[in-house]
Design a protein around this motif. Structure first.
Motif, PDB file in Angstrom:
ATOM      1  N   MET A 287      13.724  70.754  49.115  1.00  0.00           N
ATOM      2  CA  MET A 287      12.336  70.812  48.690  1.00  0.00           C
ATOM      3  C   MET A 287      11.909  69.466  48.115  1.00  0.00           C
ATOM      4  O   MET A 287      10.808  69.002  48.379  1.00  0.00           O
ATOM      5  CB  MET A 287      12.150  71.926  47.660  1.00  0.00           C
ATOM      6  CG  MET A 287      10.749  72.046  47.134  1.00  0.00           C
ATOM      7  SD  MET A 287       9.497  72.486  48.347  1.00  0.00           S
ATOM      8  CE  MET A 287       9.771  74.232  48.483  1.00  0.00           C
TER       9      MET A 287
ATOM     10  N   GLU B  53       5.331  71.162  44.984  1.00  0.00           N
ATOM     11  CA  GLU B  53       6.034  72.336  45.498  1.00  0.00           C
ATOM     12  C   GLU B  53       5.075  73.510  45.641  1.00  0.00           C
ATOM     13  O   GLU B  53       5.112  74.227  46.641  1.00  0.00           O
ATOM     14  CB  GLU B  53       7.197  72.699  44.575  1.00  0.00           C
ATOM     15  CG  GLU B  53       8.036  73.836  45.088  1.00  0.00           C
ATOM     16  CD  GLU B  53       9.308  74.042  44.294  1.00  0.00           C
ATOM     17  OE1 GLU B  53       9.802  75.184  44.307  1.00  0.00           O
ATOM     18  OE2 GLU B  53       9.812  73.091  43.667  1.00  0.00           O
TER      19      GLU B  53
ATOM     20  N   LYS C 163       4.251  75.400  49.184  1.00  0.00           N
ATOM     21  CA  LYS C 163       4.488  76.836  49.359  1.00  0.00           C
ATOM     22  C   LYS C 163       3.213  77.542  49.807  1.00  0.00           C
ATOM     23  O   LYS C 163       3.228  78.327  50.758  1.00  0.00           O
ATOM     24  CB  LYS C 163       4.999  77.457  48.056  1.00  0.00           C
ATOM     25  CG  LYS C 163       6.426  77.089  47.732  1.00  0.00           C
ATOM     26  CD  LYS C 163       6.832  77.697  46.411  1.00  0.00           C
ATOM     27  CE  LYS C 163       8.217  77.301  45.996  1.00  0.00           C
ATOM     28  NZ  LYS C 163       8.571  77.823  44.663  1.00  0.00           N
TER      29      LYS C 163
ATOM     30  N   LEU D 179       4.745  76.779  53.559  1.00  0.00           N
ATOM     31  CA  LEU D 179       5.961  77.600  53.585  1.00  0.00           C
ATOM     32  C   LEU D 179       5.716  79.101  53.479  1.00  0.00           C
ATOM     33  O   LEU D 179       6.420  79.880  54.122  1.00  0.00           O
ATOM     34  CB  LEU D 179       6.907  77.140  52.475  1.00  0.00           C
ATOM     35  CG  LEU D 179       7.379  75.694  52.617  1.00  0.00           C
ATOM     36  CD1 LEU D 179       8.083  75.238  51.359  1.00  0.00           C
ATOM     37  CD2 LEU D 179       8.272  75.546  53.835  1.00  0.00           C
TER      38      LEU D 179
ATOM     39  N   ASP E 140      10.797  80.546  59.213  1.00  0.00           N
ATOM     40  CA  ASP E 140      11.896  81.324  58.634  1.00  0.00           C
ATOM     41  C   ASP E 140      13.099  81.416  59.577  1.00  0.00           C
ATOM     42  O   ASP E 140      12.951  81.794  60.742  1.00  0.00           O
ATOM     43  CB  ASP E 140      11.394  82.726  58.304  1.00  0.00           C
ATOM     44  CG  ASP E 140      12.291  83.478  57.355  1.00  0.00           C
ATOM     45  OD1 ASP E 140      13.517  83.244  57.338  1.00  0.00           O
ATOM     46  OD2 ASP E 140      11.759  84.324  56.603  1.00  0.00           O
TER      47      ASP E 140
ATOM     48  N   VAL F  24      13.878  76.951  58.328  1.00  0.00           N
ATOM     49  CA  VAL F  24      13.746  76.931  56.870  1.00  0.00           C
ATOM     50  C   VAL F  24      14.479  78.137  56.299  1.00  0.00           C
ATOM     51  O   VAL F  24      14.260  79.271  56.731  1.00  0.00           O
ATOM     52  CB  VAL F  24      12.258  76.973  56.434  1.00  0.00           C
ATOM     53  CG1 VAL F  24      12.153  77.056  54.913  1.00  0.00           C
ATOM     54  CG2 VAL F  24      11.501  75.766  56.952  1.00  0.00           C
TER      55      VAL F  24
ATOM     56  N   TYR G 181      14.671  80.458  53.294  1.00  0.00           N
ATOM     57  CA  TYR G 181      13.881  80.905  52.150  1.00  0.00           C
ATOM     58  C   TYR G 181      14.818  81.512  51.115  1.00  0.00           C
ATOM     59  O   TYR G 181      15.560  82.447  51.436  1.00  0.00           O
ATOM     60  CB  TYR G 181      12.860  81.957  52.596  1.00  0.00           C
ATOM     61  CG  TYR G 181      11.708  81.362  53.360  1.00  0.00           C
ATOM     62  CD1 TYR G 181      10.485  81.164  52.742  1.00  0.00           C
ATOM     63  CD2 TYR G 181      11.835  80.985  54.691  1.00  0.00           C
ATOM     64  CE1 TYR G 181       9.406  80.611  53.429  1.00  0.00           C
ATOM     65  CE2 TYR G 181      10.776  80.427  55.386  1.00  0.00           C
ATOM     66  CZ  TYR G 181       9.570  80.247  54.745  1.00  0.00           C
ATOM     67  OH  TYR G 181       8.509  79.690  55.428  1.00  0.00           O
TER      68      TYR G 181
ATOM     69  N   ARG H 254      18.435  77.459  46.398  1.00  0.00           N
ATOM     70  CA  ARG H 254      17.679  76.296  46.870  1.00  0.00           C
ATOM     71  C   ARG H 254      17.062  76.567  48.231  1.00  0.00           C
ATOM     72  O   ARG H 254      17.628  77.283  49.044  1.00  0.00           O
ATOM     73  CB  ARG H 254      18.604  75.092  46.963  1.00  0.00           C
ATOM     74  CG  ARG H 254      19.172  74.692  45.620  1.00  0.00           C
ATOM     75  CD  ARG H 254      20.051  73.514  45.761  1.00  0.00           C
ATOM     76  NE  ARG H 254      19.220  72.387  46.210  1.00  0.00           N
ATOM     77  CZ  ARG H 254      19.379  71.152  45.807  1.00  0.00           C
ATOM     78  NH1 ARG H 254      20.341  70.850  44.995  1.00  0.00           N
ATOM     79  NH2 ARG H 254      18.595  70.199  46.240  1.00  0.00           N
ATOM     80  N   TRP H 255      15.914  75.955  48.453  1.00  0.00           N
ATOM     81  CA  TRP H 255      15.314  75.938  49.779  1.00  0.00           C
ATOM     82  C   TRP H 255      16.143  74.987  50.637  1.00  0.00           C
ATOM     83  O   TRP H 255      16.620  73.962  50.152  1.00  0.00           O
ATOM     84  CB  TRP H 255      13.897  75.381  49.707  1.00  0.00           C
ATOM     85  CG  TRP H 255      12.922  76.262  49.019  1.00  0.00           C
ATOM     86  CD1 TRP H 255      12.782  76.433  47.675  1.00  0.00           C
ATOM     87  CD2 TRP H 255      11.945  77.085  49.630  1.00  0.00           C
ATOM     88  NE1 TRP H 255      11.764  77.313  47.412  1.00  0.00           N
ATOM     89  CE2 TRP H 255      11.224  77.731  48.602  1.00  0.00           C
ATOM     90  CE3 TRP H 255      11.587  77.334  50.952  1.00  0.00           C
ATOM     91  CZ2 TRP H 255      10.190  78.608  48.859  1.00  0.00           C
ATOM     92  CZ3 TRP H 255      10.551  78.212  51.198  1.00  0.00           C
ATOM     93  CH2 TRP H 255       9.864  78.837  50.167  1.00  0.00           C
TER      94      TRP H 255
END
Length: 73
Positions: free
Chosen positions: A1, A12, A16, A20, A30, A37, A39, A46-47
């Protein structure tokens, strides 16, 4: 991130809300849908992103994301 924040210059929260977790993009991003990514499932996780694929995604969807165009039907 942190890398994504640094590369885009956005917070962030903005990332998001506008990318995201946005209903238009989340299914594409996803990993559970074949995206790139991860999630976090729990607080403190952590992302994770595949940086090269995120860069391609941002290039492809740049106008939609940053111009905040809504599809008119």
């Amino acid at each position: 991130m942190q890398d994504l924040k640094e590369r885009t210059g956005y917070s962030e929260d903005w990332l998001k809300e506008n990318i995201l977790l946005h209903p238009r993009y989340k299914p594409m991003l996803d990993i559970e849908n074949g995206g790139f990514v991860y999630y976090p499932e729990k607080k403190g996780e952590r992302w994770c992103f595949i940086a090269s694929r995120m860069e391609e995604f941002l290039e492809k969807h740049f106008r939609d994301i940053f111009m905040k165009k809504e599809l008119v039907k």
